[in-house]
Every structure is written in structure tokens, then in C-alpha cells.
Design an enzyme around this catalytic site. Structure first.
Site, PDB file in Angstrom:
ATOM      1  N   SER A 142      -9.458 121.326  44.992  1.00 17.03           N
ATOM      2  CA  SER A 142      -9.528 119.891  44.679  1.00 17.03           C
ATOM      3  C   SER A 142      -9.458 119.755  43.173  1.00 17.03           C
ATOM      4  O   SER A 142      -9.792 120.707  42.446  1.00 17.03           O
ATOM      5  CB  SER A 142     -10.857 119.302  45.182  1.00 17.03           C
ATOM      6  OG  SER A 142     -11.129 118.070  44.524  1.00 17.03           O
ATOM      7  N   TYR A 155     -20.166 119.880  45.546  1.00 18.32           N
ATOM      8  CA  TYR A 155     -18.773 119.861  46.011  1.00 18.32           C
ATOM      9  C   TYR A 155     -17.853 120.399  44.908  1.00 18.32           C
ATOM     10  O   TYR A 155     -17.005 121.259  45.162  1.00 18.32           O
ATOM     11  CB  TYR A 155     -18.372 118.440  46.419  1.00 18.32           C
ATOM     12  CG  TYR A 155     -16.940 118.347  46.913  1.00 18.32           C
ATOM     13  CD1 TYR A 155     -16.505 119.102  47.993  1.00 18.32           C
ATOM     14  CD2 TYR A 155     -16.013 117.517  46.276  1.00 18.32           C
ATOM     15  CE1 TYR A 155     -15.182 119.038  48.437  1.00 18.32           C
ATOM     16  CE2 TYR A 155     -14.699 117.441  46.713  1.00 18.32           C
ATOM     17  CZ  TYR A 155     -14.287 118.199  47.795  1.00 18.32           C
ATOM     18  OH  TYR A 155     -12.980 118.137  48.226  1.00 18.32           O
TER      19      TYR A 155
HETATM   20  P1  NAP Z   1     -10.684 115.360  56.898  1.00 20.06           P
HETATM   21  O1  NAP Z   1      -9.631 114.372  57.279  1.00 20.06           O
HETATM   22  O2  NAP Z   1     -12.113 114.999  57.020  1.00 20.06           O
HETATM   23  O3  NAP Z   1     -10.369 116.725  57.665  1.00 20.06           O
HETATM   24  C1  NAP Z   1     -11.255 117.809  57.657  1.00 20.06           C
HETATM   25  C2  NAP Z   1     -10.829 118.787  58.723  1.00 20.06           C
HETATM   26  O4  NAP Z   1     -11.734 119.888  58.727  1.00 20.06           O
HETATM   27  C3  NAP Z   1     -10.828 118.191  60.097  1.00 20.06           C
HETATM   28  O5  NAP Z   1      -9.759 118.713  60.847  1.00 20.06           O
HETATM   29  C4  NAP Z   1     -12.157 118.675  60.687  1.00 20.06           C
HETATM   30  O6  NAP Z   1     -11.990 118.707  62.080  1.00 20.06           O
HETATM   31  C5  NAP Z   1     -12.242 120.061  60.049  1.00 20.06           C
HETATM   32  N1  NAP Z   1     -13.608 120.578  59.967  1.00 20.06           N
HETATM   33  C6  NAP Z   1     -14.669 120.019  59.353  1.00 20.06           C
HETATM   34  N2  NAP Z   1     -15.760 120.777  59.517  1.00 20.06           N
HETATM   35  C7  NAP Z   1     -15.373 121.862  60.241  1.00 20.06           C
HETATM   36  C8  NAP Z   1     -16.041 122.999  60.743  1.00 20.06           C
HETATM   37  N3  NAP Z   1     -17.358 123.178  60.555  1.00 20.06           N
HETATM   38  N4  NAP Z   1     -15.343 123.912  61.446  1.00 20.06           N
HETATM   39  C9  NAP Z   1     -14.018 123.733  61.678  1.00 20.06           C
HETATM   40  N5  NAP Z   1     -13.335 122.679  61.216  1.00 20.06           N
HETATM   41  C10 NAP Z   1     -14.004 121.752  60.515  1.00 20.06           C
HETATM   42  O7  NAP Z   1     -10.505 115.749  55.346  1.00 20.06           O
HETATM   43  P2  NAP Z   1      -9.213 116.207  54.514  1.00 20.06           P
HETATM   44  O8  NAP Z   1      -9.065 115.253  53.395  1.00 20.06           O
HETATM   45  O9  NAP Z   1      -8.060 116.461  55.391  1.00 20.06           O
HETATM   46  O10 NAP Z   1      -9.795 117.562  53.897  1.00 20.06           O
HETATM   47  C11 NAP Z   1      -9.146 118.801  54.003  1.00 20.06           C
HETATM   48  C12 NAP Z   1      -9.437 119.602  52.749  1.00 20.06           C
HETATM   49  O11 NAP Z   1      -8.922 118.934  51.598  1.00 20.06           O
HETATM   50  C13 NAP Z   1     -10.931 119.832  52.472  1.00 20.06           C
HETATM   51  O12 NAP Z   1     -11.116 121.165  52.050  1.00 20.06           O
HETATM   52  C14 NAP Z   1     -11.207 118.875  51.312  1.00 20.06           C
HETATM   53  O13 NAP Z   1     -12.276 119.318  50.508  1.00 20.06           O
HETATM   54  C15 NAP Z   1      -9.889 118.916  50.584  1.00 20.06           C
HETATM   55  N6  NAP Z   1      -9.618 117.783  49.704  1.00 20.06           N
HETATM   56  C16 NAP Z   1      -9.571 116.523  50.184  1.00 20.06           C
HETATM   57  C17 NAP Z   1      -9.337 115.471  49.306  1.00 20.06           C
HETATM   58  C18 NAP Z   1      -9.280 114.048  49.764  1.00 20.06           C
HETATM   59  O14 NAP Z   1      -9.359 113.145  48.905  1.00 20.06           O
HETATM   60  N7  NAP Z   1      -9.110 113.782  51.043  1.00 20.06           N
HETATM   61  C19 NAP Z   1      -9.138 115.721  47.936  1.00 20.06           C
HETATM   62  C20 NAP Z   1      -9.213 117.032  47.484  1.00 20.06           C
HETATM   63  C21 NAP Z   1      -9.429 118.066  48.368  1.00 20.06           C
HETATM   64  P3  NAP Z   1     -13.166 118.648  63.193  1.00 20.06           P
HETATM   65  O15 NAP Z   1     -14.023 117.482  62.842  1.00 20.06           O
HETATM   66  O16 NAP Z   1     -12.388 118.519  64.451  1.00 20.06           O
HETATM   67  O17 NAP Z   1     -13.856 119.969  63.075  1.00 20.06           O
END
Ligand code: NAP
Length: 269
Positions: A142, A155
Site C-alpha cells: 500500500s 496498518y
Molecule cells: P476487500 O475488498 O475487503 O478484499 C479483501 C479480501 O481478502 C476479500 O476477498 C476477503 O474475502 C479476503 N480476506 C480477508 N480476510 C481474510 C482471511 N482471514 N482469510 C482469507 N481471506 C481473507 O479489500 P481490497 O481493497 O480488495 O484489499 C486487498 C488488498 O489490497 C489488501 O491487502 C489491502 O491492504 C490492499 N490495499 C487496499 C487498498 C484500498 O484502498 N482498497 C489500498 C492499498 C492496499 P473473505 O471475506 O471472503 O475472506
């Protein structure tokens, strides 16, 4: 639509958001998929939709990666399925809570998932990739990796780890045919923000990217051979200057004597 088979990409956190877009894009590029997340039903629906649209084979593993037995199952697959050529270490969550108001149990879970699980899965995949002389590991960090003041500090700390760990892996694996990319997304429109505690529509639209554009840019960065991809950063010279400054300090970071400014303080005391 279906292209040459590129092996299997295993994607964590693939049931929604960024991981689900990676799944779609990698299938279109010719990868078969193993999708991992907790929500079995969402995974099943996505797998069906992608395999119908691309003709690729899509398997799912419903697993809570913070559960030791579930994590074992995924590690086993990474170590023993020789067709896996890519790991997308994407599962993670964040928080917008100020440090002292954040629940310590939740912070610990965050460290477990964002750092511990990501590390274990990289350790499961890397030796197999090295043995085969090829493979790619994409670690989703991130921008808070380099801007920890922006959101919750734990985080930011977890994502700084992801960046440092990825750079170290790149350093060690580059000559063994293994590609390692750290992706540093800025704010991306996914459920992440609801989980983190601030709905995404509370952010200024100008700083929020949609997940499709973010993933397409990250994959373009991978294609261009970038070790670190920051999809929103318009001028790559800024990152290059940051890295150059970090590396320029290298030779001076470890010396037998303290810096003069500290010696002066000691004499004055
Ligand atoms: P998201 O829409 O909340 O997706 C998170 C995913 O992780 C979901 O598929 C969730 O599915 C899975 N997950 C969560 N806890 C889990 C666990 N204990 N075991 C297995 N799977 C798990 O968020 P996202 O934005 O796509 O985030 C993906 C990555 O991008 C993360 O590492 C986040 O830190 C990073 N990121 C996001 C942003 C942003 O602004 N969105 C910015 C920078 C970095 P289930 O609930 O089905 O398990």
C-alpha cells in the site's frame, strides 16, 4: 479470449475487491486459477463466472488464512502443485482508527494476516519457483508503506514490512528466475474501506481509483519488469529519486563511531 496456458495463479483474498479483479485479468491472460478467501459462496460464484467467460480452470479453497489449519492447507497446495507459476499475496485488511483508540486484538489479527500469512505463503511458493527457475510473486502492499502517517499506524507498519520483505526477496531471487513485485495502491474503491472503518465515499473522489484501473496498472507494471509499482504516482522520477536517496545512505548507515553530532552531545552532558 482464451490464450496460451501460463500455469496456475493462486490468489489470496480473491472473493472480492482487488483480488477478484486480479482473478478476472489473470484468467484472461491465460492463467488457470486457485482462488482463496473465507467466503465459499462468493468464491464459487466468481469461479463459475470466470471459467464461463474465459474457459480457464478455476478452483477455490475456502480458508480463513489466520487459522493455522486452513493456512496449512494453502501452503500444502503451493508447495506441491507444480503447475503454480504465480502467487498473488493480496488478502489483507486495514484500519483508519487512531493508534490509541484501535482494538489491540484487531491490530494483532492485522499483523497476522498482512505480515505473518503473506510471509508464510511466500516461503511456501519461493523454493518451488526457485527449483523450477521461474515464477512470480506479487505482494500487495500500500502507499502507507511509505506514508505511515496517513491511516492507522499498525496498518502502515504491516505494509512497510510487505515492501521491505519484497525488496529483500527481489534482491535474493532476481538471478534465480523468480519475479517479485510489490504493488503500492493508493485509495481504491473496494469493501476495504468499510472494514477499515471509513466508507470510501467519505474520501475525496480525486484520490480514489477504481479497482479495475488499479489492477490493470499493476499488471502493466509487472509486464514492464517493475519491482515496485505505484499505480497512482504520475511521475516515476519521484519514486526513483526516493530509492536513490535510500541507497545513497547505504554506505554510511553502519560505522564504528557515532556521528559527530552525537559525540558533541555526549561531551556537553
Ligand atoms: P476487500 O475488498 O475487503 O478484499 C479483501 C479480501 O481478502 C476479500 O476477498 C476477503 O474475502 C479476503 N480476506 C480477508 N480476510 C481474510 C482471511 N482471514 N482469510 C482469507 N481471506 C481473507 O479489500 P481490497 O481493497 O480488495 O484489499 C486487498 C488488498 O489490497 C489488501 O491487502 C489491502 O491492504 C490492499 N490495499 C487496499 C487498498 C484500498 O484502498 N482498497 C489500498 C492499498 C492496499 P473473505 O471475506 O471472503 O475472506
Amino acid at each position: 479470449m482464451t490464450q496460451q496456458n501460463k500455469g496456475i495463479a493462486l490468489i489470496t483474498g480473491a472473493s472480492a475487491g482487488i483480488g477478484a479483479i486480479y482473478a478476472d485479468r489473470l484468467a484472461r491472460q491465460g492463467y488457470d486459477l486457485i482462488l482463496v478467501a473465507r467466503n465459499a459462496e462468493r468464491l464459487r460464484r466468481l469461479a463459475e463466472q470466470i471459467s464461463r467467460g474465459t474457459g480457464r480452470t478455476v478452483e477455490t479453497i475456502a480458508a480463513d488464512l489466520t487459522d493455522a489449519a486452513d493456512l496449512d492447507r494453502v501452503e500444502f497446495v503451493l508447495k506441491n502443485e507444480p503447475a503454480i507459476t504465480m502467487l498473488v499475496n493480496n488478502a489483507g485488511f486495514g484500519s483508519t482508527a487512531p493508534l490509541l483508540q484501535a482494538d489491540i486484538g484487531s491490530m494483532e489479527q492485522m499483523i497476522t494476516l498482512n505480515v505473518g500469512v503473506l510471509t508464510r505463503l511466500a516461503y511456501a511458493a519461493a523454493p518451488a519457483f526457485v527449483a523450477r527457475g521461474k515464477g512470480s510473486i506479487i505482494n500487495i502492499a500500500s502507499i502507507v508503506a511509505i506514508a505511515p502517517e496517513l491511516l492507522n499506524g499498525v496498518y502502515g507498519g504491516t505494509k512497510a514490512y510487505v515492501l521491505a520483505f519484497s525488496q529483500s526477496l527481489q534482491h535474493e531471487l532476481a538471478d534465480k528466475g523468480v519475479r517479485v513485485q510489490a504493488v503500492l495502491p493508493g485509495a481504491t474503491a473496494t469493501d476495504f474501506w468499510n472494514v477499515a472503518g471509513t466508507p470510501v465515499d467519505h474520501l475525496p473522489g480525486a484520490i480514489v481509483m477504481n479497482a479495475e484501473d488499479m489492477v490493470d496498472a499493476a499488471l502493466a507494471g509487472l509486464e514492464q519488469g517493475e519491482a515496485v509499482t505505484i499505480p497512482a504516482l504520475q511521475d516515476i522520477r519521484e519514486w526513483n529519486a526516493y530509492e536513490a536517496a535510500r541507497k545513497a545512505m547505504g554506505p554510511g548507515l553502519s560505522r564504528s563511531v557515532p556521528a559527530a553530532r552525537y559525540r558533541k552531545q555526549r561531551l556537553a552532558a
